[in-house]
Design a protein around this motif. Structure first.
Motif, PDB file in Angstrom:
ATOM      1  N   UNK A 101      -2.484   8.253   4.791  1.00  0.00           N
ATOM      2  CA  UNK A 101      -1.137   8.086   4.233  1.00  0.00           C
ATOM      3  C   UNK A 101      -0.439   6.824   4.757  1.00  0.00           C
ATOM      4  N   UNK A 102      -1.136   5.701   4.702  1.00  0.00           N
ATOM      5  CA  UNK A 102      -0.551   4.445   5.180  1.00  0.00           C
ATOM      6  C   UNK A 102       0.322   3.824   4.097  1.00  0.00           C
ATOM      7  N   UNK A 103       1.555   3.522   4.471  1.00  0.00           N
ATOM      8  CA  UNK A 103       2.485   2.813   3.595  1.00  0.00           C
ATOM      9  C   UNK A 103       2.802   1.466   4.241  1.00  0.00           C
ATOM     10  N   UNK A 104       2.487   0.406   3.522  1.00  0.00           N
ATOM     11  CA  UNK A 104       2.597  -0.940   4.080  1.00  0.00           C
ATOM     12  C   UNK A 104       3.203  -1.869   3.047  1.00  0.00           C
ATOM     13  N   UNK A 137       0.861  -1.182   0.000  1.00  0.00           N
ATOM     14  CA  UNK A 137       0.000   0.000   0.000  1.00  0.00           C
ATOM     15  C   UNK A 137       0.892   1.224   0.000  1.00  0.00           C
ATOM     16  N   UNK A 138       0.539   2.196  -0.843  1.00  0.00           N
ATOM     17  CA  UNK A 138       1.319   3.428  -0.932  1.00  0.00           C
ATOM     18  C   UNK A 138       0.415   4.625  -0.672  1.00  0.00           C
ATOM     19  N   UNK A 139       0.727   5.338   0.399  1.00  0.00           N
ATOM     20  CA  UNK A 139      -0.007   6.559   0.758  1.00  0.00           C
ATOM     21  C   UNK A 139      -1.519   6.326   0.792  1.00  0.00           C
ATOM     22  N   UNK A 140      -1.916   5.192   1.327  1.00  0.00           N
ATOM     23  CA  UNK A 140      -3.326   4.800   1.327  1.00  0.00           C
ATOM     24  C   UNK A 140      -4.129   5.694   2.273  1.00  0.00           C
ATOM     25  N   UNK A 141      -5.166   6.318   1.724  1.00  0.00           N
ATOM     26  CA  UNK A 141      -5.986   7.263   2.483  1.00  0.00           C
ATOM     27  C   UNK A 141      -7.457   7.003   2.203  1.00  0.00           C
ATOM     28  N   UNK A 142      -8.264   7.042   3.283  1.00  0.00           N
ATOM     29  CA  UNK A 142      -9.699   6.884   3.137  1.00  0.00           C
ATOM     30  C   UNK A 142     -10.415   7.922   3.994  1.00  0.00           C
ATOM     31  N   UNK A 179      -2.814   3.497  14.858  1.00  0.00           N
ATOM     32  CA  UNK A 179      -3.537   4.327  15.824  1.00  0.00           C
ATOM     33  C   UNK A 179      -4.112   5.521  15.086  1.00  0.00           C
ATOM     34  N   UNK A 180      -5.412   5.709  15.206  1.00  0.00           N
ATOM     35  CA  UNK A 180      -6.101   6.829  14.568  1.00  0.00           C
ATOM     36  C   UNK A 180      -5.801   6.921  13.072  1.00  0.00           C
ATOM     37  N   UNK A 181      -5.778   5.753  12.427  1.00  0.00           N
ATOM     38  CA  UNK A 181      -5.646   5.701  10.983  1.00  0.00           C
ATOM     39  C   UNK A 181      -4.248   5.862  10.445  1.00  0.00           C
ATOM     40  N   UNK A 182      -3.259   5.907  11.326  1.00  0.00           N
ATOM     41  CA  UNK A 182      -1.870   6.050  10.896  1.00  0.00           C
ATOM     42  C   UNK A 182      -1.018   4.949  11.505  1.00  0.00           C
TER      43      UNK A 182
END
Length: 255
Positions: free
Chosen positions: A28-31, A13-18, A226-229
């Motif tokens: 901005x999740x990078x996994x 996942x790159x800079x995943x935002x919902x 935590x809190x979407x990050x």
């Protein structure tokens, strides 16, 4: 446009935002999930882990960001299509039929890749092949003594084992498990964790959990939200000693 694949990374996942009506649930999740590992996505209630999981399994569409599977952009690909690619979500799409036997449930699951659940016109030898493969999968999840029992008769932990068997019937390269240990007693947790470890021997597993301690000896990598990050990431020995992780779990009873 697809990025050049990194053979070591199977799901990314790159800079995943919902966002939901202005509320940023995932930011901005990078996994990166490494091939052949068990990767746990955890966090206290409200951390956003279920949203991330639903994004990765295509049950939600990201507001921004990119999802790659084996280097291929699957951000807009449908759940059924990614399942055919080998990215299979369990405990949601693999719901069992309560009034069918364990054997019948696994045979139905084996028929799904053929395009329909029931092929009455298939040759008898084909059905025997499915029968033999179903028995192999049932044995793999330690359900052989229960093969003739209906799914409704199974204790909770064994129902989860059946769900794993029906997922394995789809021959996944990556298994995505949605809180496979939720609601279990200590004995069932140990048995199901051992089962997950065993079936992960030749595939990749990404699982969502809220309990840090139950993934301690199961996961190669733990990502804490935590809190979407992303709050922290690494093996349990590192993550469990992180002061921010300890604070996030303080008072929840899961640290």
């Amino acid at each position: 446009m697809n990025a050049a694949p990194n053979d070591d990374i199977i799901l990314e996942a790159r800079n995943l935002t919902k966002e939901f009506k202005g509320f940023v649930a995932v930011k901005e999740v990078n996994l990166q999930v490494k091939r052949g590992t068990i990767h746990a996505l955890i966090g206290p209630n409200g951390a956003g882990k279920s949203t991330v999981f639903n994004l990765l399994t295509k049950f939600l569409t990201p507001t921004r960001g990119q999802i790659l599977y084996k280097g291929r952009d699957i951000t807009r690909t449908k759940p059924a299509d990614i399942a055919l690619m080998g990215l299979v979500r369990s405990f949601q799409i693999s719901a069992v039929f309560p009034h069918l036997s364990v054997l019948e449930n696994v045979r139905v699951a084996l028929q799904r890749p053929l395009g329909t659940s029931f092929h009455f016109w298939k040759s008898e030898s084909t059905l025997y092949d499915l029968h033999d493969r179903a028995l192999e999968l049932i044995e793999a999840v330690n359900l052989t003594p229960w093969a003739g029992h209906t799914a409704a008769e199974l204790p909770y932990g064994r129902k989860r084992a059946l769900e794993i068997a029906t997922t394995l019937a789809l021959d996944p390269e990556v298994m995505l498990l949605d809180e496979p240990l939720a609601g279990m007693g200590h004995e069932d947790i140990e048995g199901t964790a051992a089962l997950i470890k065993r079936v992960a021997a030749d595939r990749t597993v990404l699982m969502v959990e809220h309990n840090l301690s139950v993934v301690a000896h199961l996961s190669d990598t733990i990502t804490v939200l935590r809190r979407g990050e992303i709050l922290a990431e690494g093996p349990y020995e590192v993550v469990s000693k992180n002061p921010q992780v300890m604070e996030a779990y303080m008072g929840t009873g899961h640290a």
